[in-house]
Structure formats: structure tokens, C-alpha cells
Design a protein around this motif. Structure first.
Motif, PDB file in Angstrom:
ATOM      1  N   LEU A  20       0.844  -1.192   0.000  1.00 43.62           N
ATOM      2  CA  LEU A  20       0.000   0.000   0.000  1.00 43.62           C
ATOM      3  C   LEU A  20       0.879   1.242   0.000  1.00 43.62           C
ATOM      4  O   LEU A  20       1.965   1.249   0.587  1.00 43.62           O
ATOM      5  N   SER A  21       0.378   2.275  -0.652  1.00 39.97           N
ATOM      6  CA  SER A  21       1.055   3.568  -0.669  1.00 39.97           C
ATOM      7  C   SER A  21       0.133   4.633  -0.120  1.00 39.97           C
ATOM      8  O   SER A  21      -1.078   4.574  -0.305  1.00 39.97           O
ATOM      9  N   CYS A  22       0.724   5.599   0.535  1.00 40.27           N
ATOM     10  CA  CYS A  22      -0.006   6.754   1.056  1.00 40.27           C
ATOM     11  C   CYS A  22       0.724   7.992   0.548  1.00 40.27           C
ATOM     12  O   CYS A  22       1.813   8.317   1.037  1.00 40.27           O
ATOM     13  N   ALA A  23       0.141   8.641  -0.425  1.00 45.48           N
ATOM     14  CA  ALA A  23       0.762   9.814  -1.042  1.00 45.48           C
ATOM     15  C   ALA A  23       0.230  11.077  -0.380  1.00 45.48           C
ATOM     16  O   ALA A  23      -0.982  11.272  -0.286  1.00 45.48           O
ATOM     17  N   ALA A  24       1.149  11.903   0.085  1.00 44.03           N
ATOM     18  CA  ALA A  24       0.784  13.128   0.784  1.00 44.03           C
ATOM     19  C   ALA A  24       0.977  14.349  -0.106  1.00 44.03           C
ATOM     20  O   ALA A  24       1.915  14.405  -0.907  1.00 44.03           O
ATOM     21  N   SER A  25       0.093  15.315   0.046  1.00 43.75           N
ATOM     22  CA  SER A  25       0.243  16.576  -0.662  1.00 43.75           C
ATOM     23  C   SER A  25      -0.351  17.693   0.178  1.00 43.75           C
ATOM     24  O   SER A  25      -1.186  17.448   1.055  1.00 43.75           O
ATOM     25  N   GLY A  26       0.124  18.914  -0.082  1.00 46.66           N
ATOM     26  CA  GLY A  26      -0.402  20.064   0.634  1.00 46.66           C
ATOM     27  C   GLY A  26       0.260  20.337   1.972  1.00 46.66           C
ATOM     28  O   GLY A  26      -0.128  21.281   2.665  1.00 46.66           O
ATOM     29  N   PHE A  27       1.243  19.527   2.331  1.00 50.18           N
ATOM     30  CA  PHE A  27       1.996  19.777   3.558  1.00 50.18           C
ATOM     31  C   PHE A  27       3.352  19.082   3.433  1.00 50.18           C
ATOM     32  O   PHE A  27       3.571  18.271   2.538  1.00 50.18           O
ATOM     33  N   LEU A  29       5.665  16.431   4.389  1.00 46.90           N
ATOM     34  CA  LEU A  29       5.581  15.121   5.035  1.00 46.90           C
ATOM     35  C   LEU A  29       6.682  14.907   6.061  1.00 46.90           C
ATOM     36  O   LEU A  29       6.470  14.254   7.081  1.00 46.90           O
ATOM     37  N   ASP A  30       7.858  15.509   5.820  1.00 47.34           N
ATOM     38  CA  ASP A  30       9.025  15.303   6.688  1.00 47.34           C
ATOM     39  C   ASP A  30       8.737  15.597   8.157  1.00 47.34           C
ATOM     40  O   ASP A  30       9.437  15.105   9.039  1.00 47.34           O
ATOM     41  N   TYR A  31       7.756  16.428   8.446  1.00 48.52           N
ATOM     42  CA  TYR A  31       7.542  16.901   9.805  1.00 48.52           C
ATOM     43  C   TYR A  31       6.560  16.054  10.606  1.00 48.52           C
ATOM     44  O   TYR A  31       6.284  16.357  11.775  1.00 48.52           O
ATOM     45  N   TYR A  32       6.033  14.986   9.979  1.00 47.77           N
ATOM     46  CA  TYR A  32       4.938  14.270  10.618  1.00 47.77           C
ATOM     47  C   TYR A  32       5.130  12.754  10.614  1.00 47.77           C
ATOM     48  O   TYR A  32       5.565  12.171   9.617  1.00 47.77           O
ATOM     49  N   ALA A  33       4.773  12.154  11.742  1.00 52.15           N
ATOM     50  CA  ALA A  33       4.615  10.705  11.764  1.00 52.15           C
ATOM     51  C   ALA A  33       3.339  10.345  10.998  1.00 52.15           C
ATOM     52  O   ALA A  33       2.405  11.145  10.914  1.00 52.15           O
ATOM     53  N   ILE A  34       3.335   9.155  10.436  1.00 57.49           N
ATOM     54  CA  ILE A  34       2.177   8.670   9.687  1.00 57.49           C
ATOM     55  C   ILE A  34       1.785   7.291  10.193  1.00 57.49           C
ATOM     56  O   ILE A  34       2.649   6.439  10.447  1.00 57.49           O
ATOM     57  N   CYS A  96      -4.500   5.606   5.782  1.00 54.77           N
ATOM     58  CA  CYS A  96      -3.346   6.258   6.379  1.00 54.77           C
ATOM     59  C   CYS A  96      -3.820   7.578   6.993  1.00 54.77           C
ATOM     60  O   CYS A  96      -4.834   8.149   6.575  1.00 54.77           O
ATOM     61  N   ALA A  97      -3.069   8.009   7.992  1.00 55.06           N
ATOM     62  CA  ALA A  97      -3.438   9.218   8.708  1.00 55.06           C
ATOM     63  C   ALA A  97      -2.187   9.956   9.155  1.00 55.06           C
ATOM     64  O   ALA A  97      -1.160   9.336   9.459  1.00 55.06           O
ATOM     65  N   ARG A  98      -2.304  11.271   9.225  1.00 57.00           N
ATOM     66  CA  ARG A  98      -1.188  12.108   9.649  1.00 57.00           C
ATOM     67  C   ARG A  98      -1.246  12.346  11.149  1.00 57.00           C
ATOM     68  O   ARG A  98      -2.280  12.773  11.688  1.00 57.00           O
ATOM     69  N   SER A  99      -0.135  12.055  11.813  1.00 58.71           N
ATOM     70  CA  SER A  99      -0.024  12.392  13.225  1.00 58.71           C
ATOM     71  C   SER A  99       0.067  13.908  13.368  1.00 58.71           C
ATOM     72  O   SER A  99       0.434  14.616  12.431  1.00 58.71           O
ATOM     73  N   SER A 100      -0.247  14.389  14.549  1.00 56.74           N
ATOM     74  CA  SER A 100      -0.168  15.829  14.788  1.00 56.74           C
ATOM     75  C   SER A 100       1.257  16.278  15.090  1.00 56.74           C
ATOM     76  O   SER A 100       1.481  17.467  15.345  1.00 56.74           O
ATOM     77  N   GLU A 107      -2.387  12.343  18.523  1.00 56.23           N
ATOM     78  CA  GLU A 107      -3.645  12.308  17.777  1.00 56.23           C
ATOM     79  C   GLU A 107      -3.358  12.416  16.280  1.00 56.23           C
ATOM     80  O   GLU A 107      -2.364  13.004  15.862  1.00 56.23           O
ATOM     81  N   TYR A 108      -4.293  11.860  15.521  1.00 57.08           N
ATOM     82  CA  TYR A 108      -4.192  11.928  14.063  1.00 57.08           C
ATOM     83  C   TYR A 108      -5.196  12.957  13.563  1.00 57.08           C
ATOM     84  O   TYR A 108      -6.372  12.914  13.925  1.00 57.08           O
ATOM     85  N   ASP A 109      -4.713  13.877  12.722  1.00 57.91           N
ATOM     86  CA  ASP A 109      -5.579  14.994  12.371  1.00 57.91           C
ATOM     87  C   ASP A 109      -6.082  14.999  10.923  1.00 57.91           C
ATOM     88  O   ASP A 109      -7.024  15.717  10.616  1.00 57.91           O
ATOM     89  N   TYR A 110      -5.466  14.222  10.059  1.00 52.33           N
ATOM     90  CA  TYR A 110      -5.958  14.123   8.686  1.00 52.33           C
ATOM     91  C   TYR A 110      -5.911  12.663   8.246  1.00 52.33           C
ATOM     92  O   TYR A 110      -4.949  11.947   8.572  1.00 52.33           O
TER      93      TYR A 110
END
Length: 121
Positions: A20-27, A29-34, A96-100, A107-110
Motif C-alpha cells: 500500500l502507498s499513502c501519497a501526501a500533498s499540501g503539507f 511530510l518530513d515533519y509528521y509521523a504517519i 493512512c493518517a497524519r499524526s499531529s 492524535e491523528y488529524d488528517y
């Protein structure tokens, strides 16, 4: 616009593999746990795995340890979940979800929209 988009799900036989892949955009990614989560019909959502922002720390649910591997490529803004030795009980929608923050356990916010994994013969 912040987005997480999962892909790579599908139908696989028991014992098979999927990535599985989780592609991030609009932020950045380096700054967040996933984290990766899954939810089967009629069951509560469960955490599957998480990876810190640097990739230096990972954790797994007991049910997937030794079979699943989480990784990330920050240059490609993508987090992966390699799933091997799949079992019918792994059937679920995977999110997949982005950690805060940088680390897991927050908490996961997105959240992404999910990708279906079905393990069946």
C-alpha cells in the motif's frame, strides 16, 4: 489543499503480498509521523502500524508483526505498507493518517479515503 491518498489495495490470495502507498500533498511530510489503520465490516478501527517523521521509529500491532513493514520516502512524499503472508483476517479497508507531530502516539488529524484489501481464495 492537504490530502492523503491511499492506493495499492486489491484482491489477493492467502499467503500473498500487497504494498500500500499513502501519497501526501499540501503539507511537508518530513515533519509528521504517519500511521496506518484498518477497519473491517462490523469491527472497530484498529491501528496497524506507525512510522516517525524521520523513519527511525516504527511500531506494529501484534497481529501484523513479522508480516507487515512500514517505510517512508520523504523525497517522494509517500509512506508505504508492505504486507506479506496475508491472511483472510487482514481483509479490511486500510487508511493512512497524519499524526499531529513528529512521533507516533499522538492524535491523528488528517485521514485518507481508504483502500480496500481483500484476502480470499
Amino acid at each position: 489543499q492537504l490530502q492523503l491518498v491511499e492506493s495499492g489495495g486489491g484482491l489477493v490470495q492467502p499467503g500473498g503480498s500487497l504494498r500500500l502507498s499513502c501519497a501526501a500533498s499540501g503539507f511537508t511530510l518530513d515533519y509528521y509521523a504517519i500511521g496506518w489503520f484498518r477497519q473491517a465490516p462490523g469491527k472497530e478501527r484498529e491501528g496497524v502500524s506507525c512510522i516517525s517523521s524521520s523513519g527511525g521509529s516504527t511500531n506494529y500491532a501484534d497481529s501484523v508483526k513479522g508480516r507487515f513493514t512500514i517505510s517512508r520516502d520523504n523525497a517522494k512524499d509517500t509512506v508505504y505498507l508492505q504486507m506479506n503472508s496475508l491472511k483472510p483476517e487482514d481483509t479490511a479497508t486500510y487508511y493512512c493518517a497524519r499524526s499531529s507531530g513528529y512521533v507516533c502516539g499522538l492524535e491523528y488529524d488528517y485521514w485518507g479515503q481508504g483502500t480496500q484489501v481483500t484476502v480470499s481464495s
